[in-house]
Design a protein around this motif. Structure first.
Motif, PDB file in Angstrom:
ATOM      1  N   SER A  20       6.334  -3.561 -10.390  1.00 28.47           N
ATOM      2  CA  SER A  20       7.503  -2.690 -10.125  1.00 28.47           C
ATOM      3  C   SER A  20       7.288  -1.331 -10.277  1.00 28.47           C
ATOM      4  O   SER A  20       7.074  -1.116 -11.498  1.00 28.47           O
ATOM      5  CB  SER A  20       8.873  -3.427 -10.866  1.00 28.47           C
ATOM      6  N   GLN A  21       7.394  -0.482  -9.301  1.00 28.09           N
ATOM      7  CA  GLN A  21       7.453   1.165  -9.570  1.00 28.09           C
ATOM      8  C   GLN A  21       8.427   1.389 -10.593  1.00 28.09           C
ATOM      9  O   GLN A  21       8.278   1.977 -11.372  1.00 28.09           O
ATOM     10  CB  GLN A  21       7.683   1.761  -8.116  1.00 28.09           C
ATOM     11  N   GLU A  41      11.379   1.006   7.567  1.00 29.97           N
ATOM     12  CA  GLU A  41      12.261   1.668   6.538  1.00 29.97           C
ATOM     13  C   GLU A  41      12.361   3.114   7.116  1.00 29.97           C
ATOM     14  O   GLU A  41      13.587   3.524   6.711  1.00 29.97           O
ATOM     15  CB  GLU A  41      12.001   1.201   5.159  1.00 29.97           C
ATOM     16  N   GLN A  85      -0.665   1.382  -7.929  1.00 29.74           N
ATOM     17  CA  GLN A  85      -0.682  -0.022  -8.443  1.00 29.74           C
ATOM     18  C   GLN A  85      -2.013  -0.523  -7.944  1.00 29.74           C
ATOM     19  O   GLN A  85      -2.605  -1.485  -8.512  1.00 29.74           O
ATOM     20  CB  GLN A  85       0.471  -0.701  -7.948  1.00 29.74           C
ATOM     21  N   THR A 128       7.217  -3.065  -1.446  1.00 34.32           N
ATOM     22  CA  THR A 128       5.938  -2.518  -1.304  1.00 34.32           C
ATOM     23  C   THR A 128       4.932  -2.913  -2.544  1.00 34.32           C
ATOM     24  O   THR A 128       3.644  -2.915  -2.532  1.00 34.32           O
ATOM     25  CB  THR A 128       6.082  -0.936  -1.525  1.00 34.32           C
ATOM     26  N   LEU A 174       6.332  -2.207   6.899  1.00 37.55           N
ATOM     27  CA  LEU A 174       7.452  -1.723   6.106  1.00 37.55           C
ATOM     28  C   LEU A 174       7.772  -0.485   6.173  1.00 37.55           C
ATOM     29  O   LEU A 174       9.153  -0.156   6.384  1.00 37.55           O
ATOM     30  CB  LEU A 174       7.014  -2.525   4.812  1.00 37.55           C
ATOM     31  N   LYS A 175       6.603   0.314   6.122  1.00 38.85           N
ATOM     32  CA  LYS A 175       7.074   1.743   5.915  1.00 38.85           C
ATOM     33  C   LYS A 175       7.723   2.112   7.343  1.00 38.85           C
ATOM     34  O   LYS A 175       8.510   3.159   7.285  1.00 38.85           O
ATOM     35  CB  LYS A 175       5.702   2.682   5.840  1.00 38.85           C
TER      36      LYS A 175
HETATM   37  O1  M6R Z   1      10.667  -0.376  -7.952  1.00 38.02           O
HETATM   38  P1  M6R Z   1       9.907  -1.356  -7.312  1.00 38.02           P
HETATM   39  O2  M6R Z   1       8.388  -1.389  -6.950  1.00 38.02           O
HETATM   40  O3  M6R Z   1      10.146  -2.734  -7.782  1.00 38.02           O
HETATM   41  O4  M6R Z   1      10.683  -1.646  -6.019  1.00 38.02           O
HETATM   42  C1  M6R Z   1      10.326  -2.624  -4.935  1.00 38.02           C
HETATM   43  C2  M6R Z   1      10.884  -2.114  -3.595  1.00 38.02           C
HETATM   44  O5  M6R Z   1      12.292  -2.466  -3.623  1.00 38.02           O
HETATM   45  C3  M6R Z   1      10.047  -1.123  -3.006  1.00 38.02           C
HETATM   46  O6  M6R Z   1       8.743  -1.140  -3.079  1.00 38.02           O
HETATM   47  C4  M6R Z   1      10.705  -0.769  -1.499  1.00 38.02           C
HETATM   48  O7  M6R Z   1      10.217  -1.887  -0.836  1.00 38.02           O
HETATM   49  C5  M6R Z   1      10.304   0.444  -1.146  1.00 38.02           C
HETATM   50  N1  M6R Z   1      11.311   1.290  -0.847  1.00 38.02           N
HETATM   51  C6  M6R Z   1       9.321   0.637  -0.038  1.00 38.02           C
HETATM   52  O8  M6R Z   1       9.132   1.831   0.614  1.00 38.02           O
END
Ligand code: M6R
Length: 628
Positions: free
Chosen positions: A373-374, A513, A433, A328, A509-510
Motif C-alpha cells: 500500500s502506497q 481513472e 513497489q 495500482t 486503470l491509469k
Molecule cells: O495507498 P494504496 O496503495 O493502498 O492505494 C491503493 C489504491 O487505492 C490506489 O493504488 C489507486 O488504485 C490509485 N489511485 C491508482 O492510481
C-alpha cells in the motif's frame, strides 16, 4: 523528502526560515529543525512531527531577530523520525551546524575513523558524521596554523563577529576537504559562529539553489522555499559550493576552489506552480522523477552485489506467499508473482484486499502475507492485514508513507522510499513497489541459495535510472502524439503477456481513472476467448510487446486484432519490429517493465490533459481510500 532553506540578509531570519519550511511541507516530512546564532553562539531547535511543534518551541526562544539561519524538514529513510535524528546536526565542539539532504554512502567508514579519534555521536544519521568530519578538518587546519584546536580558541573567538572574514578561508577549506571525502549524494548548508555573516552550501546529486534578493540571499532545496522574496535563481551544479552573505555570493568548485561564473535564471512560476517544480501537474512531476526514485529505492539495500533486507532476516523463509493489495498496488503485486516464483521458487497467490477479507481465507502453514500500500492507510488492505495478524500469520508491509498504519501494524515493513506522492493517480509509487518486490524475490533466492542471477539483475536495475532519464523526454513526445491521435476512443484494450500482463491492467486503470475512457486490461492470450468480438476501427488496443520468450505469440495476437480492423499502439523494444504502423519504441533493457510503465503513465497523462480532465484530482477519487 527532506527540504532545506538557509537565509542571510536584513530580515529576521528565523521566522523567514520557518515560513520557508512551511512552503516545503508538500514534500512530506516527519521532523523539522533550524539553527541560528544568538550572541554568536550556535542555537539549534528541533522537533518531531509537524512544523507547528517546531514553531511552538521557537516561540519560547528569546532571539528570533538573528539575521542568519538554516532550517530543514526531514523525511526519514534511515534512522527513526525522532528529534535526535532531525536536522540541523552540530559538531561535537559546537563549531558548526549543518542541514543535509541525500545520503553519505561511506558514512560508516568515516564514522569509525571519527569514533577512534574520540568523537561522540548522538544520532543515527550520516549528517552528524559529516558535521564532525568538517570540524575535524577544521581542527587540523587550526592546529597547523595556530597550534590550537577550535575549543582552545574560545577567548579569541568571542570577538569574532567584528572580524568574521579572518576564519572564512579555514572554514571553506575544512568544508571542501570534508566533502571531498564524502561519497554519495548531498545538498548541505553550514552555519558557524566562526563565520557569523556567512553560510556555506554545496551540492552533489541533490538539488540546491541560490535565491538572489537585494541585500539578502537564500539557499534552498526547492524554489517555493523563497519564492515570495525572489524569483532570481542560480542553480548549483554537482561539486560546486557557494559562500554567501547578505551582500555577496561566490560559487566555487569543491575540488579546485576556483570561482565559477554562474547564470542567474528568472523563475516564471507562481507559488502554486513552483510546488510542482514547474510541472503543470503533480502527476507529470512524479512521472518525471522516477529515475531518482529507482535510485532511492536501492539505497542501503545492496552490498557487494547482494540484496540486503535486514528487516526480514529474523523471519523464516516462507513456503508460500500471499500478496494482498488494492488498485495500482495490486498490479505491482501481480507483477512480482513472476519474479518471486522464478527467482525465489516460492508459490505466490495475489489477492484483491476487498475480496480477501470477506472470504474465509485458508492460508498455508508457513505462509508469508505481503500487503502492499502506497499510503499504508487503505481500509481494505488494512482490514486484510488485521485479519492475518489475528490468525498469527507474519505480515510484511510494503508501503511508502512512514509511520502509516500498515507500517505500524505489520510484523515487518519495507519502505519504498519514493517520496510523497501527491497526485491521486499512483505512478512513482508503483515503480518503487516493483523495485522492492524484485529485491524481495532476489533476497529469498539468495537465502534459499538458489542459482538465481542476482548479480545480473542488479546490474540491469542499476543501469535503469540513466536509461529512463534519457528516454523520458522522447517518451513524452510520443505519448502526446498518440494521445492526439487516439483521443476519439470511447474504449481501449490493454494487452500484455507474462510480466507485461499486470502492466496491461495498470495501463488500463491509469487511462480510465484519468481520462474517463473505458479501458480493460487483458492477458494477450485471453483476448481470443471472447473480448476480440468488441474489436472494430473505433475500439483501439494498446499492446505491450517486449523482447522476451512471448514476443512471437504477442505478435500473433496483434495480427489477429489488425486483421479485424482494430487499431493498435504497440509498445516494443529497440531491435524488434512488428507489422503495424503505430509503433512506440522504448530502449532495450532486460527489465523493460520499468520503462514501459512510465510510457503508459505518460500516455494516460497526455490523454487526460488533452481532454481537459482534472489530472491530479480525478472525479470521485481520493489519494487514500480509508473507507471500505
Ligand atoms: O495507498 P494504496 O496503495 O493502498 O492505494 C491503493 C489504491 O487505492 C490506489 O493504488 C489507486 O488504485 C490509485 N489511485 C491508482 O492510481
Amino acid at each position: 523528502m527532506c527540504g532545506i532553506i538557509g537565509y542571510c540578509g536584513h530580515r529576521p531570519a528565523v521566522p523567514l526560515v520557518l515560513e520557508g519550511l512551511k512552503r516545503l511541507e508538500y514534500r512530506g516530512y516527519d521532523s523539522a529543525g533550524l539553527a541560528f546564532l544568538q550572541l554568536n553562539k550556535l542555537e539549534v531547535i528541533r522537533s518531531e512531527g509537524k512544523l507547528c511543534n517546531l514553531e511552538e518551541k521557537v516561540a519560547k526562544t528569546a532571539n528570533t531577530f538573528a539575521p542568519i539561519s538554516i532550517g530543514h524538514t526531514r523525511w526519514a529513510t534511515h534512522g527513526l523520525p525522532v528529534e535526535r535524528n532531525s536536522h540541523p546536526h552540530k559538531s561535537n565542539n559546537n563549531a558548526l551546524a549543518i542541514v543535509h539532504n541525500g545520503i553519505i554512502e561511506n558514512f560508516q567508514e568515516l564514522k569509525d575513523e571519527l569514533l577512534q579519534k574520540g568523537y561522540v555521536f548522538y544520532s543515527d544519521t550520516d549528517t552528524e558524521v559529516l558535521a564532525n568530519l568538517i570540524s575535524d578538518e577544521l581542527d587540523a587546519l587550526f592546529a597547523a596554523k595556530f597550534s590550537k584546536k577550535y575549543e582552545q580558541m574560545q577567548a579569541e573567538l568571542e570577538s569574532i563577529s567584528q572580524n568574521s572574514l579572518q576564519y572564512l578561508p579555514y572554514m571553506e577549506e575544512a568544508f571542501r576537504n570534508a566533502l571531498k571525502r564524502a561519497h554519495g549524494a548531498y545538498a548541505v548548508v553550514l552555519l558557524s559562529p566562526l563565520i557569523p555573516q556567512h553560510l556555506l552550501a554545496a551540492r552533489l546529486s541533490a538539488p540546491l539553489l541560490l535565491g538572489i534578493g537585494i541585500g539578502e540571499y537564500f539557499i534552498a532545496s526547492d524554489v517555493p522555499a523563497f519564492l515570495p522574496y525572489t524569483r532570481d535563481v542560480v542553480f548549483l551544479d554537482d561539486n560546486e559550493y557557494v559562500v554567501l552573505s547578505a551582500s555577496s555570493y561566490a560559487v566555487k568548485n569543491i575540488y579546485v576552489g576556483e570561482e565559477i561564473a554562474k547564470t542567474v535564471h528568472h523563475i516564471p512560476w507562481d507559488l502554486q506552480g513552483a510546488a510542482k517544480d514547474g510541472y503543470k501537474h503533480f502527476m507529470l512531476k512524479e512521472i518525471m522523477e522516477q529515475p531518482r526514485v529507482l535510485q532511492d529505492c536501492l539505497v542501503g539495500r545492496l552490498q557487494d552485489d547482494m540484496v540486503c533486507l535486514p528487516e526480514l532476516d529474523t523471519l523464516a523463509v516462507p513456503d508460500s506467499i500471499r500478496i494482498i493489495a488494492c488498485g495500482t498496488s495490486y498490479n505491482a503485486g501481480l507483477w512480482s508473482q513472476y519474479y518471486l516464483e522464478q527467482f525465489a521458487e516460492i508459490p505466490v497467490t495475489v489477492e484483491i484486499a476487498s475480496e480477501f477479507r470477506y472470504r474465509k481465507p485458508i492460508l498455508n502453514k508457513n505462509e508469508l502475507v505481503v500487503v502492499i500500500s502506497q499510503s499504508g492507510e487503505t481500509a481494505d488492505t488494512l482490514g486484510a492485514l488485521r485479519l492475518c495478524r489475528e490468525k498469527d500469520y507474519p505480515v510484511l508491509g510494503i508501503c511508502n508513507v512512514l509511520g502509516s498504519s500498515v507500517a505500524r501494524e505489520a510484523t515487518v515493513s519495507l519502505y519504498t522510499q519514493a517520496g510523497p506522492e501527491i497526485s491521486v493517480a499512483s505512478t512513482k509509487a508503483m515503480l518503487s513497489q516493483m523495485v522492492v518486490l524484485l529485491l524481495l524475490a532476489l533476497y529469498y533466492g539468495q537465502r534459499k541459495k538458489l542459482a538465481c542471477p542476482v548479480r545480473e539483475v542488479l546490474r540491469e536495475l542499476k543501469a535503469l535510472p540513466e536509461i529512463l532519464e534519457n528516454a523520458l523526454p522522447k517518451m513524452r513526445d510520443k505519448a502526446k502524439e498518440f494521445a492526439f491521435q487516439y483521443a476519439f476512443a470511447k474504449s481501449f484494450f490493454y494487452l500484455g503477456r507474462g510480466i507485461a500482463y499486470s502492466l496491461a491492467l495498470e495501463g488500463a486503470l491509469k487511462l480510465k481513472e484519468l481520462s474517463y475512457i473505458h479501458a480493460e486490461g487483458y492477458a494477450t492470450g485471453e483476448i481470443k476467448h471472447g473480448p476480440i468480438a468488441l474489436i472494430d476501427p473505433d475500439f483501439p488496443t494498446f499492446a505491450l510487446a517486449f523482447d522476451d520468450e512471448n514476443f512471437s505469440k504477442v505478435r500473433s495476437g496483434i495480427q489477429e486484432i489488425k486483421s479485424r480492423q482494430g487499431r493498435v499502439i504497440s509498445l516494443l523494444q529497440e531491435g524488434t519490429t512488428l507489422e503495424n504502423e503505430d509503433l512506440w519504441y522504448i530502449p532495450k533493457t532486460k527489465l523493460p517493465e520499468f520503462i514501459a510503465l512510465p510510457a503508459m503513465q505518460l500516455f494516460s497523462y497526455e490523454m487526460a490533459d488533452y481532454l481537459g480532465k482534472d489530472v491530479d484530482q480525478p472525479r470521485n477519487l481520493a489519494k487514500s481510500v480509508t473507507v471500505e
